[in-house]
Design an enzyme around this catalytic site. Structure first.
Site, PDB file in Angstrom:
ATOM      1  N   ARG A 170       0.855  -1.233   0.027  1.00  0.00           N
ATOM      2  CA  ARG A 170      -0.062  -0.093  -0.013  1.00  0.00           C
ATOM      3  C   ARG A 170       0.919   1.375   0.026  1.00  0.00           C
ATOM      4  NH1 ARG A 170      -5.367  -0.728   3.731  1.00  0.00           N
ATOM      5  NH2 ARG A 170      -4.060  -1.184   5.480  1.00  0.00           N
TER       6      ARG A 170
ATOM      7  N   ASP B  32     -12.406  -6.639   6.059  1.00  0.00           N
ATOM      8  CA  ASP B  32     -12.094  -5.251   5.658  1.00  0.00           C
ATOM      9  C   ASP B  32     -11.818  -5.257   4.360  1.00  0.00           C
ATOM     10  OD1 ASP B  32     -11.679  -2.461   5.518  1.00  0.00           O
ATOM     11  OD2 ASP B  32     -10.293  -2.508   7.258  1.00  0.00           O
TER      12      ASP B  32
ATOM     13  N   HIS C 199     -14.299   4.040  13.702  1.00  0.00           N
ATOM     14  CA  HIS C 199     -12.930   3.207  13.092  1.00  0.00           C
ATOM     15  C   HIS C 199     -11.719   3.518  14.145  1.00  0.00           C
ATOM     16  CE1 HIS C 199      -9.409   3.710  10.622  1.00  0.00           C
ATOM     17  NE2 HIS C 199      -9.480   2.679  10.483  1.00  0.00           N
TER      18      HIS C 199
ATOM     19  N   GLU D 187     -13.368  -0.648  18.246  1.00  0.00           N
ATOM     20  CA  GLU D 187     -12.205  -1.491  17.549  1.00  0.00           C
ATOM     21  C   GLU D 187     -11.064  -1.204  18.049  1.00  0.00           C
ATOM     22  OE1 GLU D 187     -10.741  -1.696  12.839  1.00  0.00           O
ATOM     23  OE2 GLU D 187     -11.825   0.319  13.553  1.00  0.00           O
TER      24      GLU D 187
END
Length: 392
Positions: free
Chosen positions: A48, A214, A318, A338
Site C-alpha cells: 500500500r 475489511d 474506526h 475497534e
C-alpha cells in the site's frame, strides 16, 4: 469563575507511526498484499505504501489557553493540515472562550467549504476539534467522557483488526477483522484465495468468534455480492467498506443482496452529518464506522451518532484510540469498539498511536476501563521529533 480564552494555536508534523498508522517500516502486516482501489494496477498491488498511502504523515494540533492549560490531539494530515491550521483556522480560535466549541466548529467548517467538505480538510478540523475537547477537559479537570454526559457502561469490549484473528481470540477479543487481500483484478484465483483465508481462520478460531472482512474501498458491487454470499458459509459477521465512499447506490444494492444475517458496514472515509445522512437514509448499511479523527471530531460525531440512533444503526468508530474510547463509553448505540493491532505481526497488543502518545490505554483480555484523567488522558512523547512547518 470566568473560563479562560484560547491564547495560542500551533500545528506540528511528525513521521513514523502515530496517527498516520500506515506510516510503518517494511514487514508490517498493514503494508502487506492488501486489496485497495489501486489493486487494479499490478505495480501497486503488493504494497500500500507503493501508491503513497503514507504520504501525509501525522498532524499534531496544540491549543494553549490563557490559564496555561494546553490541549492537543493527533490525526492524519501532515504538512497540508499544519498549513490549514496555522494560516486559516487559527483565526477562528484565538481569543475565544474555551467552551465555544460549537461556534468554532461551525466557523471552521463553513470557512473551508469552498475547498473542504471532506478529506484532509475535515481531518484537520477534526484534529482541532479533538484538541479543543482535550483542552476543555483539562480546564475543568474532567475526562472527555464526563463532558459528553458520562459513561453508560463500566468497560469497553473490543474486536481486533489485524492479520491474525486466531491470535486475537487468544488475547480475549470478541472478534477479528481481516484485511481482504485480493480484489476484482485478481479474478477467480483472488476470490478463491480470499475464501480460503477466511475458511482457514474459521477453522482456527471455531464457530463462536466473530470474523469480518475489511475491504478498504477495493471492490465493485458484483464482486462484493459474490464474496458476501460465498463467505456466508464461514459465518462472516460483516463485510466492511467494500465500495468507494461516494457509491451510496452501490451500498444500498449490496445491502439488499447479502445473505440474511450478514451486516454491511462502512463510513471510515465518510465525513460530517450530511455524508452519514446519505448512508442512513438510503439504507446503505447496518453499522457505521466514522473515524473521529476524520469525520469532523467529537462535535460532529455527536450529531452523526444521533442520526444513526434514530435509524436504529450501530455506531462503532474506526480505530482512533482514546478519541473513540471516550465517545463509545457514553453511547448505547456503540456497544463495542475497534482495536487496531499495530504490532508488526499482529501478535501482541501495543498502543495504536505508538510511539507518539504516552499513557495510551490498551485492552487487557479484550476489555478496558477508560482512564479518568482529564481530557483524553494522554501525553505527547517528548522523544518524538515534532516539526512546526508554518506559523501565523
Amino acid at each position: 469563575m470566568a473560563m479562560p480564552t484560547i491564547k495560542h494555536v500551533r500545528a506540528f508534523t511528525v513521521r513514523g507511526g502515530g496517527a498516520d498508522y500506515h506510516d510503518q517500516d517494511d514487514g508490517h502486516w498493514i503494508d502487506d498484499h492488501i486489496a485497495t482501489p489501486m489493486s487494479r494496477y499490478p505495480e501497486y498491488r503488493e504494497s500500500r505504501r507503493s501508491f503513497g498511502i503514507n504520504v501525509l504523515g501525522t498532524l499534531v494540533v496544540e491549543i494553549e489557553a490563557s490559564d496555561g492549560s494546553v490541549g492537543f490531539a493527533v490525526t492524519t494530515g501532515g504538512e497540508i493540515g499544519a498549513f490549514i491550521v496555522e494560516r486559516h483556522l487559527a483565526r477562528f480560535l484565538e481569543g475565544r472562550c474555551v467552551t465555544d466549541i460549537e461556534t468554532m466548529w461551525d466557523q471552521m467548517y463553513y470557512a473551508t467549504l469552498y475547498y473542504g467538505r471532506k478529506g484532509v480538510v475535515l481531518n484537520t478540523i477534526s484534529g482541532v476539534d479533538l484538541a479543543l475537547w482535550d483542552l476543555l477537559g483539562k480546564v475543568r479537570g474532567e475526562p472527555v467522557y464526563q463532558l459528553l454526559g458520562g459513561p453508560v457502561r463500566d468497560e469497553l469490549v473490543f474486536y481486533a483488526t489485524g492479520a491474525r484473528p486466531d491470535l486475537a481470540k487468544q488475547m480475549g477479543f470478541i472478534g477479528g477483522k481481516l484485511p481482504l487481500q485480493h480484489g476484482p483484478a485478481e479474478n477467480e484465483e483472488g476470490l478463491r484465495k480470499n475464501l480460503e483465508k477466511l475458511a482457514d481462520m474459521r477453522n482456527r478460531v471455531g464457530d463462536d468468534f466473530w470474523l469480518m472482512f475489511d475491504c478498504w474501498m477495493s471492490l465493485d458491487v458484483r464482486y462484493a455480492t459474490r464474496l458476501a454470499n460465498a463467505a456466508h458459509e464461514y459465518g462472516l459477521k460483516w463485510i466492511e467498506e467494500c465500495l468507494p465512499p461516494d457509491d451510496y447506490w452501490g451500498y444500498a444494492d449490496l445491502r439488499r443482496n447479502v445473505p440474511r444475517g450478514m451486516m454491511v458496514s462502512t463510513g471510515e472515509h465518510e465525513a460530517t452529518r450530511w455524508g452519514f445522512r446519505m448512508l442512513l437514509e438510503m439504507g446503505c448499511c447496518d453499522l457505521i464506522q466514522p473515524d473521529v479523527g476524520w469525520c469532523g471530531g467529537i462535535t460532529e460525531l455527536i450529531k452523526i451518532s444521533a442520526l444513526a440512533d434514530a435509524h436504529n444503526v450501530m455506531v462503532v468508530p474506526h480505530g482512533s484510540s482514546v478519541y473513540s474510547y471516550h465517545f463509545v463509553v457514553t453511547r448505547h448505540n456503540s456497544p463495542f469498539a475497534e482495536f487496531l493491532m499495530m504490532a508488526p505481526k499482529a501478535d501482541e497488543v501495543v498502543p495504536m498511536f505508538t510511539p507518539l502518545l504516552l499513557d495510551e490505554p490498551v485492552p487487557v483480555n479484550g476489555r478496558m476501563k477508560v482512564p479518568d484523567r482529564p481530557g483524553f488522558g494522554v501525553r505527547l512523547n517528548p522523544e518524538c521529533a515534532l516539526v512546526r512547518p508554518y506559523t501565523h
